[in-house]
Design a protein around this motif. Structure first.
Motif, short mmCIF file in Angstrom:
data_model
loop_
_atom_site.label_atom_id
_atom_site.label_comp_id
_atom_site.label_asym_id
_atom_site.label_seq_id
_atom_site.Cartn_x
_atom_site.Cartn_y
_atom_site.Cartn_z
N HIS A 233 50.70 55.83 22.54
CA HIS A 233 51.14 55.36 23.93
C HIS A 233 52.19 56.57 24.06
O HIS A 233 53.12 56.63 23.28
CB HIS A 233 51.49 54.02 24.16
N ASP B 252 58.73 54.86 18.63
CA ASP B 252 57.86 54.03 19.47
C ASP B 252 57.79 54.77 20.83
O ASP B 252 58.43 54.41 22.02
CB ASP B 252 58.44 52.72 19.68
N GLU C 114 53.94 49.46 27.20
CA GLU C 114 55.15 48.84 27.45
C GLU C 114 55.41 47.84 28.48
O GLU C 114 55.91 47.02 28.59
CB GLU C 114 56.60 49.76 27.20
N GLU D 79 51.05 54.12 15.71
CA GLU D 79 52.36 53.44 16.29
C GLU D 79 53.39 53.55 15.39
O GLU D 79 53.26 53.10 14.29
CB GLU D 79 51.83 51.95 16.65
ZN LIG Z 1 54.97 51.17 20.71
#
Ligand SMILES: [Zn+2]
Length: 473
Positions: free
Chosen positions: A271, A293, A327, A354
């Motif tokens: 992501h 992240d 998120e 991730e």
């Molecule tokens: Zn994440």
């Protein structure tokens, strides 16, 4: 001793003489300099923490798209003209809130009663813009019925049982569940009352109706319990103007070369969004850079894309997807999963990357872990092919359900997340900066996935869920 060694050298030479396979050629193909380059851009302060649905999320998507263009990877996002695609997939999100606090009402005329959000009730989730149904007073041990407005009283004598049943109430078939306050709910009452109640629809994503979840004060629960079973109750309020925003995915592919296997698809994903800025963060730094992240996952996928695009075309098709809004509810991956650019039956597996920027002390130094390793045979097969992958050492964290893979796994697609997150304290903090990244670990980790992924792309192996472990069942 030496002889052996010289003998050893002969053996090695013989080995080197063997023709290089694609996988071997690719190992060590990724260097730290390129890994740093992506990380220093994606997690720079200039990217303002890549907030979900923000221009910086799109900027990250365009950056990754330009990398894919450079590597010769085909665009697989939105069609921009007949037969011509962009890398970018634009997803329209409509949020609609309430102009005034929503309320629960029953009775009519002088007997009309209205309970308002923030006072006698707290609307935790609105499953639909307006909810109406007959009252069901759920007996102890009973469960909410479809279409009802189900009142669940708090049984102080069975706190544990109540806590156990609590989670399942969110997925109940009732139109709404009215949960009597517990000490924990009361403790968070004011905070929950401040939350903005909005209703989100995503274009291209059918929204299943969800049960509305309402916390009611003990006094209100007492009053409701005195009503006739089946009394009509409605929940809703004046809606505010809908706000349309967007989020994006960045998607590319390498078409498979094999006549049969070529239509089968492996998806490598990460992501590209993070949390953005947090004005009330303590200290100077308000930017949540999201280096680990998930700039690290994006870097892993784009570097695997580079290597795979450089080598021989794989037999199977490989998609690279950088999802937006992970998120903020996983809208990017949910949209991708609901609008697959290929037939679902051709979808072999998904590996989401991730938080691989730092080693996890819970596993060996050069190891990565796979969420839901014990749910399908994918992890074990990749490990057989040299992947340094082990079972997720933090099962109590439910990581399998907490990333984009789950939005595909819920559709029955074998989808897992690869990570080395060791529960460090920079998680979702401004301190998740490039400076905390272990680049040697990260580069080694990505390299360790090249051969197993290349094997998967050139084999006819189709991973399956173990008995009873398929989340879509
Ligand atoms: Zn994440």
């Amino acid at each position: 001793m030496f002889i052996r060694r010289s003998l050893g050298i002969f053996v090695l030479l013989a080995l080197f003489a063997a023709p290089f396979t694609n996988a071997q050629k690719a190992d060590g193909a990724i260097n730290e300099r390129d890994v740093r380059a992506h990380m220093e851009f994606l997690a720079s302060d200039a990217m303002k923490g890549r907030a979900s649905g923000s221009g910086f999320e799109l900027l990250a998507g365009e950056y990754l798209a330009s990398m894919m263009r450079q590597f010769g990877i085909e665009p697989a996002g939105d069609e921009i003209s007949p037969g011509k695609r962009s890398y970018i997939q634009t997803i329209e999100i409509t949020r609609q809130g309430f102009a005034s606090p929503p309320a629960l009402s029953y009775g009519s005329g002088t007997n009309a009663v209205t309970l308002t959000h923030g006072k006698e009730i707290v609307v935790f989730r609105m499953g639909s813009q307006a909810t109406k149904g007959g009252l069901q007073k759920v007996a102890a041990g009973g469960s909410p019925e479809a279409g009802k407005i189900s009142l669940i009283r708090y049984d102080q004598s069975d706190q544990e049982g109540f806590a156990r049943r609590f989670g399942a109430l969110f997925d109940s078939p009732a139109a709404a569940v009215l949960i009597e306050e517990t000490p924990q709910i009361r403790a968070g009452w004011d905070r929950s009352a401040q939350r903005r109640i909005s209703f989100t629809t995503v274009k291209g994503l059918t929204r299943g109706t969800q049960t509305s979840v309402i916390f009611v004060s003990s006094a209100a629960a007492e009053a409701l319990s005195k009503l006739e079973e089946g009394t009509e109750i409605s929940i809703g309020g004046e809606l505010s103007e809908p706000e349309v925003t967007r989020t994006w995915n960045s998607v590319g592919k390498i078409e498979g070369s094999d006549p049969a296997l070529g239509k089968e698809v492996i998806l490598l994903s990460a992501h590209m969004d993070h949390i953005g800025e947090r004005p009330n963060a303590p200290g100077e730094d308000k930017i949540l850079n999201g280096a680990d992240d998930d700039a690290s996952g994006c870097t892993a996928v784009i570097e695997l894309a580079r290597v795979l695009a450089k080598g021989e075309k794989p037999k199977r098709t490989v998609y690279f997807a950088f999802f937006g809004s992970e998120e903020a509810g996983g809208f990017g991956s949910r949209y991708f999963g609901a609008n697959l650019p290929f037939p679902k039956e051709n979808f072999v597996a998904n590996l989401q990357f991730e938080m691989i920027g730092r080693p996890d002390p819970a596993v060996a130094a050069d190891e990565l872990w796979l969420t839901g390793y014990d749910r399908s045979n994918l992890g074990a097969e990749l490990a057989k092919r040299g992947a340094k992958i082990v079972n997720d050492p933090h099962p109590q964290q439910n990581f399998f359900q907490r990333s984009d893979n789950y939005n595909l796994a819920r559709q029955g697609i074998v989808a897992h997340t690869v990570s080395s997150y060791g529960l460090h304290t920079d998680y979702h903090q401004p301190s998740d900066e490039v400076g905390t990244i272990d680049f040697a670990h990260m580069t080694r980790s990505i390299n360790s996935m090249v051969s197993p992924v290349t094997w998967l792309l050139n084999s006819d192996f189709r991973p399956t869920w173990y008995e009873g472990k398929d989340p879509s069942q």
